[in-house]
Design a protein around this motif. Structure first.
Motif, PDB file in Angstrom:
ATOM      1  N   LYS A   8     -11.593 -14.393   9.232  1.00  0.00           N
ATOM      2  CA  LYS A   8     -11.473 -13.011   8.754  1.00  0.00           C
ATOM      3  C   LYS A   8     -10.444 -12.865   7.650  1.00  0.00           C
ATOM      4  O   LYS A   8     -10.264 -11.777   7.088  1.00  0.00           O
ATOM      5  CB  LYS A   8     -11.071 -12.082   9.905  1.00  0.00           C
TER       6      LYS A   8
ATOM      7  N   ASN B  12      -1.686 -13.069   4.744  1.00  0.00           N
ATOM      8  CA  ASN B  12      -2.548 -12.120   5.440  1.00  0.00           C
ATOM      9  C   ASN B  12      -1.936 -11.663   6.758  1.00  0.00           C
ATOM     10  O   ASN B  12      -1.668 -10.472   6.934  1.00  0.00           O
ATOM     11  CB  ASN B  12      -3.921 -12.736   5.670  1.00  0.00           C
TER      12      ASN B  12
ATOM     13  N   ASN C 127      -1.873  -3.239  -2.501  1.00  0.00           N
ATOM     14  CA  ASN C 127      -1.811  -2.512  -1.242  1.00  0.00           C
ATOM     15  C   ASN C 127      -2.066  -1.025  -1.422  1.00  0.00           C
ATOM     16  O   ASN C 127      -2.644  -0.390  -0.542  1.00  0.00           O
ATOM     17  CB  ASN C 127      -0.482  -2.780  -0.547  1.00  0.00           C
TER      18      ASN C 127
ATOM     19  N   PHE D  20      -5.119   0.708   0.324  1.00  0.00           N
ATOM     20  CA  PHE D  20      -4.812   1.843   1.206  1.00  0.00           C
ATOM     21  C   PHE D  20      -5.620   3.069   0.814  1.00  0.00           C
ATOM     22  O   PHE D  20      -6.130   3.801   1.672  1.00  0.00           O
ATOM     23  CB  PHE D  20      -3.310   2.146   1.145  1.00  0.00           C
TER      24      PHE D  20
ATOM     25  N   THR E 270      -9.326   2.187   2.127  1.00  0.00           N
ATOM     26  CA  THR E 270      -9.645   1.959   3.540  1.00  0.00           C
ATOM     27  C   THR E 270      -8.673   2.640   4.506  1.00  0.00           C
ATOM     28  O   THR E 270      -8.924   2.650   5.708  1.00  0.00           O
ATOM     29  CB  THR E 270      -9.613   0.452   3.856  1.00  0.00           C
ATOM     30  N   PHE E 271      -7.561   3.181   3.986  1.00  0.00           N
ATOM     31  CA  PHE E 271      -6.525   3.812   4.823  1.00  0.00           C
ATOM     32  C   PHE E 271      -5.959   2.865   5.871  1.00  0.00           C
ATOM     33  O   PHE E 271      -5.641   3.264   6.990  1.00  0.00           O
ATOM     34  CB  PHE E 271      -7.052   5.094   5.472  1.00  0.00           C
ATOM     35  N   CYS E 272      -5.880   1.552   5.519  1.00  0.00           N
ATOM     36  CA  CYS E 272      -5.205   0.585   6.381  1.00  0.00           C
ATOM     37  C   CYS E 272      -4.008   0.053   5.615  1.00  0.00           C
ATOM     38  O   CYS E 272      -4.155  -0.386   4.475  1.00  0.00           O
ATOM     39  CB  CYS E 272      -6.123  -0.585   6.746  1.00  0.00           C
ATOM     40  N   PHE E 273      -2.819   0.098   6.224  1.00  0.00           N
ATOM     41  CA  PHE E 273      -1.603  -0.300   5.531  1.00  0.00           C
ATOM     42  C   PHE E 273      -1.423  -1.815   5.600  1.00  0.00           C
ATOM     43  O   PHE E 273      -1.383  -2.379   6.692  1.00  0.00           O
ATOM     44  CB  PHE E 273      -0.404   0.423   6.140  1.00  0.00           C
TER      45      PHE E 273
ATOM     46  N   THR F 226      -3.427  -4.257   5.067  1.00  0.00           N
ATOM     47  CA  THR F 226      -4.503  -4.987   5.738  1.00  0.00           C
ATOM     48  C   THR F 226      -5.607  -5.187   4.712  1.00  0.00           C
ATOM     49  O   THR F 226      -6.175  -4.216   4.216  1.00  0.00           O
ATOM     50  CB  THR F 226      -5.050  -4.190   6.932  1.00  0.00           C
TER      51      THR F 226
ATOM     52  N   PRO G 248      -9.210  -5.998   3.239  1.00  0.00           N
ATOM     53  CA  PRO G 248     -10.597  -5.986   3.732  1.00  0.00           C
ATOM     54  C   PRO G 248     -11.192  -7.390   3.697  1.00  0.00           C
ATOM     55  O   PRO G 248     -10.929  -8.161   2.782  1.00  0.00           O
ATOM     56  CB  PRO G 248     -11.319  -5.061   2.751  1.00  0.00           C
ATOM     57  N   GLN G 249     -11.996  -7.696   4.736  1.00  0.00           N
ATOM     58  CA  GLN G 249     -12.466  -9.070   4.928  1.00  0.00           C
ATOM     59  C   GLN G 249     -13.241  -9.642   3.751  1.00  0.00           C
ATOM     60  O   GLN G 249     -13.042 -10.793   3.374  1.00  0.00           O
ATOM     61  CB  GLN G 249     -13.391  -9.111   6.142  1.00  0.00           C
TER      62      GLN G 249
END
Lengths: 120, 226
Positions: B51, B64, B177, B181, B184-187, B189, B191-192
């Motif tokens: 991932k 990651n 980032n 963000f 995807t609204f992920c801090f 993180t 995307p795969q």
């Protein structure tokens, strides 16, 4: 029973390195030697991490490896900063020493003048 | 007076050496008695490796899983660069002409192109094999040091361009980032599906930033205190 594995040997060497570094750090008053001793201590800690990662030779843990990888480069940068500060301190000490000797020379000149004045 | 201070110094040395050997002995006992490392984190690293976008576990951990650590690491480099920058800016560089072919320049002419190639290769294979941004950066910094010893001026640290170079790694990380963000609204993180290319993007800029910082550290000691 103590099994002398490779990681055990690495840990043993790391402890010896740590002792050498600590003694060097505490017994010398020279900036350069203190910085070198700090680097030796850092290397000892990296060796402990690598030894911990290699505990099972068939399943090497990547986490300590990543920590050591970044740690080495940061240690180099930190040493450079320390060397710069040490050099600045030595320069400052020299300038202070120069001022002091200048003041002492002035004082001795003044006493010589006054003493010569008294004899007259 | 002098003999007493000498004696106290000697007693201090004895005390320090005995304390350090006691600490070493304690550490040795601790190492011998430690329970066997269970490698629990290793299982987690390898379970989610597909991932992360890379197949080298060390690179996956760096950029990651524990990207936040590396992010702060780049900030540390920027801090060091800012701290040692004044030592370089103060000095007037001696104007030395490369009239005669020096030994160092002859070595540099052979090794610099090779090292640059090697650095690019290390950066590229970092996703699958041992290698990556930090190794490539140290090679590039070695190149710059060799050129500096041969009196070739490579980076002028008083320009704004060099400041961007120094902060490139941190800026790339922040840009990536923020973009991720906003989508995807992920801090922090990735995307795969695009994680691999994003990691390569960050590593590319980080290589130049770290190598420039290391070279700046060398320059500040070498040229800054003449």
């Amino acid at each position: 029973m103590i099994l002398m594995t490779q990681s055990m040997l690495f840990s043993l060497c790391a402890v010896i390195l740590l002792a050498i570094g600590l003694i060097g750090f505490l017994l010398t008053s020279d900036f350069l030697r203190k910085l070198l001793a700090l680097n030796v201590i850092g290397m000892a800690i990296f060796m402990v991490l690598i030894a911990a990662a290699n505990n099972d030779p068939n399943a090497v843990d990547p986490l300590p490896h990543a920590m050591v990888l970044t740690g080495i480069v940061v240690a180099a940068a930190g040493t450079a900063l320390g060397l710069n500060l040490a050099s600045k301190i030595v320069k400052f000490a020299r300038s202070i020493q120069g001022e002091n000797t200048a003041i002492e020379n002035k004082k001795s000149n003044a006493t010589q003048d006054s003493s010569s004045g008294q004899t007259d | 007076m002098k003999t007493s201070s000498l004696v106290s110094q000697r007693t201090m040395a004895v005390v320090i050496i005995s304390l350090v050997s006691a600490i070493a002995a304690l550490l040795l006992i601790a190492f011998i008695q430690q329970p066997v490392h269970d490698n629990a984190l290793r299982e987690v690293v390898f379970a989610n490796l597909d991932k992360t976008g890379v197949s080298n576990p060390v690179t996956a951990v760096l950029l990651n899983y524990r990207a936040f650590d590396t992010y702060l690491e780049f900030a540390v480099f920027l801090c060091v660069a800012v701290a040692v920058l004044p030592y370089v800016l103060d000095v007037q560089l001696p104007k030395q002409k490369l009239s005669a072919e020096s030994q160092v320049l002859a070595i540099a002419k052979i090794f610099v192109p090779l090292s640059i190639l090697m650095a690019g290769y290390l950066l590229w294979i970092g996703s699958t094999q041992p290698g990556g941004a930090f190794q490539a950066a140290s090679l590039l910094a070695g190149c710059l040091v060799l050129l500096s010893l041969a009196n070739v001026r490579t980076i002028d640290f008083s320009t704004a361009r060099s400041r961007f170079l120094l902060s490139g790694g941190l800026l790339a990380f922040i840009v990536v980032n923020i973009v991720v963000f906003s989508q995807t609204f992920c801090f922090i993180t990735l995307p795969q599906n695009i994680a691999g290319s994003l990691i390569l993007f960050i590593e590319f800029f980080a290589t130049f930033a770290v190598s420039a910082s290391l070279f700046l550290c060398f320059e500040s000691i070498h040229k800054g205190h003449l």
